[in-house]
Design an enzyme around this catalytic site. Sequence first.
Site, PDB file in Angstrom:
ATOM      1  N   ASP A 104       0.795  -1.230   0.000  1.00 40.83           N
ATOM      2  CA  ASP A 104       0.000   0.000   0.000  1.00 40.83           C
ATOM      3  C   ASP A 104       0.825   1.276   0.000  1.00 40.83           C
ATOM      4  OD1 ASP A 104       1.145   0.059   2.491  1.00 40.83           O
ATOM      5  OD2 ASP A 104      -0.706  -0.302   3.603  1.00 40.83           O
ATOM      6  N   GLU A 126       0.155  -9.015  -1.490  1.00 44.05           N
ATOM      7  CA  GLU A 126      -0.612  -8.489  -0.343  1.00 44.05           C
ATOM      8  C   GLU A 126      -1.774  -7.615  -0.842  1.00 44.05           C
ATOM      9  OE1 GLU A 126       0.415  -5.493   2.767  1.00 44.05           O
ATOM     10  OE2 GLU A 126       0.976  -7.234   3.955  1.00 44.05           O
ATOM     11  N   GLU A 140      -2.667   5.094   2.622  1.00 40.18           N
ATOM     12  CA  GLU A 140      -2.417   3.731   2.142  1.00 40.18           C
ATOM     13  C   GLU A 140      -3.666   3.032   1.632  1.00 40.18           C
ATOM     14  OE1 GLU A 140      -1.163   5.013   4.896  1.00 40.18           O
ATOM     15  OE2 GLU A 140       1.024   4.813   4.747  1.00 40.18           O
ATOM     16  N   HIS A 221       4.165   4.594  14.247  1.00 41.47           N
ATOM     17  CA  HIS A 221       4.671   5.444  13.173  1.00 41.47           C
ATOM     18  C   HIS A 221       3.578   5.959  12.247  1.00 41.47           C
ATOM     19  CE1 HIS A 221       4.244   2.695   9.629  1.00 41.47           C
ATOM     20  NE2 HIS A 221       4.094   1.834  10.604  1.00 41.47           N
ATOM     21  N   ARG A 223       0.887   7.939  10.211  1.00 41.18           N
ATOM     22  CA  ARG A 223       0.651   9.371   9.974  1.00 41.18           C
ATOM     23  C   ARG A 223      -0.608   9.850  10.676  1.00 41.18           C
ATOM     24  NH1 ARG A 223       2.180   8.225   4.813  1.00 41.18           N
ATOM     25  NH2 ARG A 223       4.096   9.209   4.110  1.00 41.18           N
ATOM     26  N   HIS A 253      10.677   4.943  15.556  1.00 43.75           N
ATOM     27  CA  HIS A 253      10.719   5.180  14.103  1.00 43.75           C
ATOM     28  C   HIS A 253      11.494   6.472  13.828  1.00 43.75           C
ATOM     29  CE1 HIS A 253       9.180   5.797  10.008  1.00 43.75           C
ATOM     30  NE2 HIS A 253       8.916   4.504  10.023  1.00 43.75           N
TER      31      HIS A 253
HETATM   32  N1  UDP Z   1      10.352  -3.880  12.237  1.00 42.42           N
HETATM   33  C1  UDP Z   1      11.729  -4.000  12.341  1.00 42.42           C
HETATM   34  N2  UDP Z   1      12.364  -3.239  13.294  1.00 42.42           N
HETATM   35  C2  UDP Z   1      11.717  -2.370  14.109  1.00 42.42           C
HETATM   36  C3  UDP Z   1      10.307  -2.258  13.992  1.00 42.42           C
HETATM   37  C4  UDP Z   1       9.646  -3.027  13.033  1.00 42.42           C
HETATM   38  O1  UDP Z   1      12.361  -4.769  11.619  1.00 42.42           O
HETATM   39  O2  UDP Z   1      12.367  -1.713  14.928  1.00 42.42           O
HETATM   40  C5  UDP Z   1       9.653  -4.674  11.201  1.00 42.42           C
HETATM   41  C6  UDP Z   1       8.483  -5.486  11.695  1.00 42.42           C
HETATM   42  O3  UDP Z   1       8.895  -6.748  12.137  1.00 42.42           O
HETATM   43  C7  UDP Z   1       7.577  -5.562  10.486  1.00 42.42           C
HETATM   44  C8  UDP Z   1       7.890  -4.279   9.732  1.00 42.42           C
HETATM   45  O4  UDP Z   1       9.095  -3.779  10.255  1.00 42.42           O
HETATM   46  O5  UDP Z   1       7.901  -6.663   9.658  1.00 42.42           O
HETATM   47  C9  UDP Z   1       6.778  -3.295   9.910  1.00 42.42           C
HETATM   48  O6  UDP Z   1       7.144  -2.077   9.387  1.00 42.42           O
HETATM   49  P1  UDP Z   1       6.384  -0.737   9.759  1.00 42.42           P
HETATM   50  O7  UDP Z   1       5.728  -0.865  11.091  1.00 42.42           O
HETATM   51  O8  UDP Z   1       7.369   0.367   9.550  1.00 42.42           O
HETATM   52  O9  UDP Z   1       5.323  -0.586   8.574  1.00 42.42           O
HETATM   53  P2  UDP Z   1       3.839  -1.144   8.362  1.00 42.42           P
HETATM   54  O10 UDP Z   1       3.876  -2.638   8.509  1.00 42.42           O
HETATM   55  O11 UDP Z   1       2.939  -0.471   9.347  1.00 42.42           O
HETATM   56  O12 UDP Z   1       3.519  -0.738   6.955  1.00 42.42           O
END
Ligand code: UDP
Length: 415
Positions: A104, A126, A140, A221, A223, A253
């Site tokens: 997304d 996905e 997203e 994190h 927005r 983040h």
């Molecule tokens: N993650 C990581 N280190 C961190 C925090 C999260 O490797 O310090 C990984 C987590 O395991 C997951 C991914 O980052 O697989 C999630 O990314 P994020 O939360 O940034 O984005 P979203 O999934 O909300 O799009």
Amino acid sequence: MVNGYSGSMITILLVFGTRPEAIKLFPVVRALAATPGFRVRTCVTAQHRGLLDQVLDLADLVPDIDLDLMEPGQSLDRLTARLLAGLGEAIDVERPDLVVVHGDTATAMAGALAAYYRRVPVAHVEAGLRSGDILHPWPEEVNRRIVAAIAAHHFAPTETAAAALLAETIDPATVHVTGNTVIDALRWTEARIAADPSLAAGLDEIAARFARKRLLLVTTHRRENFGGGMEAIARAIGRIADRPDVAVLFPVHPNPAVGTVMEAVLGDRANVARVAPLDYPHFVRALGLCTLVLTDSGGVQEEAPAFGKPVLVMRETTERPEGVAAGTARLVGTDEGRIVAEVTRLLDDDTAYAAMARAHNPFGDGQAATRIAALLRHAYVRDDPVVVELIDPAARAAPPSIVVARDCAPQLVRL
Ligand code: UDP
């Protein structure tokens, strides 16, 4: 000739730019690269530079094209314009038969649009996640819908996601339930850590420091939560960390909208370890060590249930309802009092905790990337004598979807 294949090669360009895309696409890159008939190329936009590079290093993935488009504080429209132009040029150079995007992000949306402008088919990994609210997650939810309007192949992680696509009148023949590739990434990374514990050894110090406490793993994190929501989250974490039996591990983040608030509200509290974003092996280890997870992340909502860790989701809606339906996740929003009350309930009520702390994998079985590669081979490599059984029949009530091979004696592949 690659992988023993001597026919004409199909060039597949995978496009990604953020940490979660890299985590969820590296298993697909590996599976496609191991598939006869495919020439695999990768293009990163580096929408998240540092976080992306951590994953590329882990997966030993050197991108063929690196657009390096990250600029601090750039607006969504400037980012999108630069992504569209840069990805269009990358497609012109690579001339792929297929472009693969994930999820997304602005990168996924612009990559799909640039491919569409050149009439190159798009595969969406996905696909089909929907909150039903175009402002949550923002932007997203709309990025995902734009990709769905363009994609020729929709790889839905769950039956719920597939149903959402069918409800939007997407051609059912193009929708396949594969599981989420995040579970593939998780299993691969766990195996790497088991073979080489030093990959996640940086967590030993934190584990020793908080040995007699229950560890709360926090990430935030989104927005939509910037501003008031973030401040409420910070105050809630501070109140929870006042408990002597609790410690908080908080990889912060890099977006300044998060760090500045956390610094101002949490300061130097002894029970809160605010650390730089953890690389994936360390994060996977943290998921294994913690008592519960407080997050607004999409990917973390999918990973925590695989560890049997309750997840409190600091959002009003989720496009990943499977964890909530399975009872391992709970939407708690960003109200300070509600977050404190929900965490306290799980810490003090063993029955409530046990009800949520069940290892459960509604999001996949670790074979999603293999299925995606088999489906694409079936679609693009004309002599493919393969029938793909999409989902292990034992794992679901309904009969499995079967893709039948064209004009050849089928061979059943159980994935
Ligand atoms: N993650 C990581 N280190 C961190 C925090 C999260 O490797 O310090 C990984 C987590 O395991 C997951 C991914 O980052 O697989 C999630 O990314 P994020 O939360 O940034 O984005 P979203 O999934 O909300 O799009």
